[in-house]
Design a protein around this motif. Sequence first.
Motif, PDB file in Angstrom:
ATOM      1  N   PRO A  61      49.787  76.896  53.716  1.00 18.05           N
ATOM      2  CA  PRO A  61      51.055  76.854  52.991  1.00 18.05           C
ATOM      3  C   PRO A  61      50.957  76.372  51.548  1.00 18.05           C
ATOM      4  N   VAL A  62      49.791  76.218  50.984  1.00 15.05           N
ATOM      5  CA  VAL A  62      49.550  75.734  49.621  1.00 15.05           C
ATOM      6  C   VAL A  62      50.055  74.295  49.426  1.00 15.05           C
ATOM      7  N   THR A  63      49.168  73.372  49.568  1.00 15.81           N
ATOM      8  CA  THR A  63      49.538  71.968  49.339  1.00 15.81           C
ATOM      9  C   THR A  63      49.391  71.662  47.854  1.00 15.81           C
ATOM     10  N   ARG A  64      49.959  70.532  47.463  1.00 17.36           N
ATOM     11  CA  ARG A  64      49.922  70.129  46.055  1.00 17.36           C
ATOM     12  C   ARG A  64      48.487  70.050  45.534  1.00 17.36           C
ATOM     13  N   ASN A  65      47.588  69.490  46.345  1.00 15.06           N
ATOM     14  CA  ASN A  65      46.197  69.344  45.898  1.00 15.06           C
ATOM     15  C   ASN A  65      45.534  70.690  45.694  1.00 15.06           C
ATOM     16  N   CYS A  66      45.936  71.652  46.504  1.00 12.13           N
ATOM     17  CA  CYS A  66      45.217  72.921  46.497  1.00 12.13           C
ATOM     18  C   CYS A  66      45.703  73.860  45.415  1.00 12.13           C
ATOM     19  N   LEU A  67      46.916  73.681  44.938  1.00 10.54           N
ATOM     20  CA  LEU A  67      47.497  74.664  44.020  1.00 10.54           C
ATOM     21  C   LEU A  67      46.645  74.918  42.771  1.00 10.54           C
ATOM     22  N   ALA A  88      51.593  82.940  59.261  1.00  8.03           N
ATOM     23  CA  ALA A  88      52.957  82.562  58.915  1.00  8.03           C
ATOM     24  C   ALA A  88      52.951  81.610  57.724  1.00  8.03           C
ATOM     25  N   CYS A  89      51.952  80.738  57.674  1.00  7.76           N
ATOM     26  CA  CYS A  89      51.867  79.782  56.567  1.00  7.76           C
ATOM     27  C   CYS A  89      51.615  80.477  55.248  1.00  7.76           C
ATOM     28  N   GLY A  90      50.668  81.374  55.235  1.00  8.24           N
ATOM     29  CA  GLY A  90      50.351  82.072  54.004  1.00  8.24           C
ATOM     30  C   GLY A  90      51.536  82.880  53.500  1.00  8.24           C
ATOM     31  N   CYS A  91      52.286  83.484  54.425  1.00 12.81           N
ATOM     32  CA  CYS A  91      53.408  84.321  54.034  1.00 12.81           C
ATOM     33  C   CYS A  91      54.613  83.492  53.605  1.00 12.81           C
ATOM     34  N   ARG A  92      55.007  82.528  54.420  1.00 13.86           N
ATOM     35  CA  ARG A  92      56.258  81.821  54.160  1.00 13.86           C
ATOM     36  C   ARG A  92      56.176  80.331  54.481  1.00 13.86           C
ATOM     37  N   ASN A 101      54.605  67.737  50.671  1.00 15.75           N
ATOM     38  CA  ASN A 101      53.388  68.028  49.921  1.00 15.75           C
ATOM     39  C   ASN A 101      53.149  69.530  49.801  1.00 15.75           C
ATOM     40  N   ILE A 102      54.124  70.323  50.228  1.00 10.93           N
ATOM     41  CA  ILE A 102      53.946  71.771  50.249  1.00 10.93           C
ATOM     42  C   ILE A 102      54.691  72.379  49.071  1.00 10.93           C
ATOM     43  N   ILE A 103      53.995  73.147  48.240  1.00 13.50           N
ATOM     44  CA  ILE A 103      54.698  73.807  47.150  1.00 13.50           C
ATOM     45  C   ILE A 103      54.495  75.313  47.212  1.00 13.50           C
ATOM     46  N   GLY A 104      54.243  75.803  48.402  1.00 12.11           N
ATOM     47  CA  GLY A 104      54.102  77.237  48.576  1.00 12.11           C
ATOM     48  C   GLY A 104      55.448  77.900  48.573  1.00 12.11           C
ATOM     49  N   PRO A 105      55.610  79.127  49.048  1.00 15.83           N
ATOM     50  CA  PRO A 105      54.514  79.942  49.564  1.00 15.83           C
ATOM     51  C   PRO A 105      53.645  80.498  48.442  1.00 15.83           C
ATOM     52  N   LEU A 106      52.582  81.119  48.859  1.00 18.53           N
ATOM     53  CA  LEU A 106      51.576  81.596  47.929  1.00 18.53           C
ATOM     54  C   LEU A 106      52.137  82.523  46.866  1.00 18.53           C
ATOM     55  N   ASP A 107      53.065  83.426  47.274  1.00 22.23           N
ATOM     56  CA  ASP A 107      53.492  84.458  46.310  1.00 22.23           C
ATOM     57  C   ASP A 107      54.377  83.891  45.205  1.00 22.23           C
ATOM     58  N   VAL A 112      50.776  88.646  45.435  1.00 26.59           N
ATOM     59  CA  VAL A 112      50.176  88.931  46.737  1.00 26.59           C
ATOM     60  C   VAL A 112      50.321  90.417  47.043  1.00 26.59           C
ATOM     61  N   ASP A 113      49.256  91.025  47.569  1.00 31.24           N
ATOM     62  CA  ASP A 113      49.288  92.465  47.841  1.00 31.24           C
ATOM     63  C   ASP A 113      49.604  92.782  49.290  1.00 31.24           C
ATOM     64  N   ALA A 114      49.211  91.908  50.190  1.00 33.23           N
ATOM     65  CA  ALA A 114      49.459  92.208  51.601  1.00 33.23           C
ATOM     66  C   ALA A 114      49.773  90.923  52.347  1.00 33.23           C
ATOM     67  N   TYR A 115      50.645  91.047  53.333  1.00 29.13           N
ATOM     68  CA  TYR A 115      50.996  89.911  54.162  1.00 29.13           C
ATOM     69  C   TYR A 115      50.597  90.232  55.592  1.00 29.13           C
ATOM     70  N   ILE A 116      49.922  89.300  56.238  1.00 32.80           N
ATOM     71  CA  ILE A 116      49.618  89.490  57.656  1.00 32.80           C
ATOM     72  C   ILE A 116      50.269  88.338  58.404  1.00 32.80           C
ATOM     73  N   PRO A 117      51.440  88.545  58.991  1.00 35.49           N
ATOM     74  CA  PRO A 117      52.108  87.441  59.665  1.00 35.49           C
ATOM     75  C   PRO A 117      51.528  87.166  61.042  1.00 35.49           C
ATOM     76  N   GLY A 118      51.946  86.060  61.603  1.00 34.61           N
ATOM     77  CA  GLY A 118      51.455  85.672  62.922  1.00 34.61           C
ATOM     78  C   GLY A 118      50.978  84.249  62.847  1.00 34.61           C
ATOM     79  N   CYS A 119      50.969  83.571  63.966  1.00 32.46           N
ATOM     80  CA  CYS A 119      50.591  82.162  63.919  1.00 32.46           C
ATOM     81  C   CYS A 119      49.684  81.826  65.090  1.00 32.46           C
ATOM     82  N   PRO A 120      48.409  82.030  65.012  1.00 28.27           N
ATOM     83  CA  PRO A 120      47.697  82.809  64.005  1.00 28.27           C
ATOM     84  C   PRO A 120      47.778  84.287  64.339  1.00 28.27           C
ATOM     85  N   PRO A 121      47.595  85.171  63.349  1.00 31.44           N
ATOM     86  CA  PRO A 121      47.542  86.590  63.672  1.00 31.44           C
ATOM     87  C   PRO A 121      46.341  86.847  64.566  1.00 31.44           C
TER      88      PRO A 121
END
Lengths: 137, 399
Positions: A61-67, A88-92, A101-107, A112-121
Amino acid sequence: MSLAMKALKKSPWVFHVNTGACNNCDIEILDCLTPRFDLERFGILLVGSIRHADVLLVTGPVTRNCLPRIKRLYEQAPKPIKVVALGACGCRCGIFKDGYNIIGPLDKHIPVDAYIPGCPPKPEAIIMGVVKLLGTL
Amino acid sequence: MVKKIPIGPYHPVLEEPEFFELHVEGERVVGIDITIGWSHRGIELLSEHKTWDQVPFLVERVCGICSCSHPFAYVKAVEDCAGIEVPLRAQYIRLIVAELERLHSHLLWTGLAGHFIGYNTVFMWAWKYREPVLDILEAVTGNRNHYAMLRVGGVRRDLPESEVPMVLERLDELEKNNELLTKAIVDDPVIHARTKGVGVFDRKMCRLYGALGPTARAGGYDVDARRDHPIDAYDKVDFDVILCENGDVFDKAVVRQLENFEAIKIIRQCLKQMEPGEIATEVHEIPPGEGLGIYEAPRGEVLHYIRSDGGNMPLRHKIRAPSFNNILTNEVSVVGETVADAGLITAAVDPCYSCTERVGIVDRGDGGRWVASEGDLIRMSQERTEKIRKELQGNRRNG
Ligand code: SF4
């Protein structure tokens, strides 16, 4: 279609980043490479450096440290690069959406070109996502 | 002259990103600096804003591999607080899912360890053998990972009788394969040379650092929460706690491999002892109070603490995962070893991070910096294996 795209399509090399995922998505990615699913037979290879990659596969989900790091990785990547948000985290941001501590989502931060949802897909879903992405090139 | 090698925080393989800084003198590691917290998501606070029944879904996402251990500890904490009795059938189902998780986690580790030392065959084998475990989990719980099986008061789904023969069959298959894998590891002279006496973390140090799980048991430190604080049906099944004595990487691998057999044993007993019946008790309210849940996850003891004010959400939820203790053991076990072994040793506690995506060597003296690709640590490790293999072959020819 440019030459670069043509080459990319035949054998996309993937660089994988975890931006605070619960690492189950990451394990499923690895699972895709092992004997049962064996993505490598399609020329898809997990590489260790962003500078070799054609596809940036992002989980979490993109944390503050990782951004700052994910932004820098995107800048360093050789273009054209395709960005795939996995899980699901990467998408939303998934279940961690409200975390402080979350400042996502990634897009919100990189295209982002493609989303693969699922937890985990499931590995099947990941493979399908990658195939669909390749189909759009 | 001391050089610093930063490793991380990213690596394509496992676990949360971690950042290690190796201080090296030539080939020798003289110190290590550890920074964790890259995937800090604020789960404790999130969980204090979810209802009692929603929290298991959240805590199973603390770690993707331990997606039964965390809910297990959490529901035990809540049940401890509210004094809830869990039906016997639910207890057995919990054990089955938990032990299946141990199997898949240990096989996953064995595979990765094989990859680190350049035995990709072991990697592929172990992950191939791991698939049937995931198949069982999918059949029993409906998902390959993140099982969503546990709830306060019992389990969410029953284990259908029709699945039992399939589970038993897969387990037989797995036992045979695991035996093969264990023999391959124990008998291989190259693996011996690469892992024996490497990264030793002995009993005394285990005590001092509070090491947990296989990391501690490999060093002969006898802790196992399943036996020491039996929860649910763990006191009704019979299993051995595997202990080794040297605490090196080899022993850590052996402990995990042998624990797989114990896990299979536990699942078989559960399936045999299970009787039809209720799978959950109705829980209407959680009274004010506090509760503690302890469970032995594949990596060691995980602890959850909750406090309730009688409302529908936890007032406080505290999580302590075993990797927190185990990561710190690297501080001792890596020092004095070579850089080529450092990756393997830190991986041996099983937050494997050695597939770091980026390695840069900082020269403290002249400020020069060398940034290398992620594969370097693995490559160094694999080259070393190759060298040892050649030496061994040479010896055999000469002798
Ligand atoms: S999508 Fe699910 S499995 Fe993937 S990282 Fe997020 S919580 Fe974990």
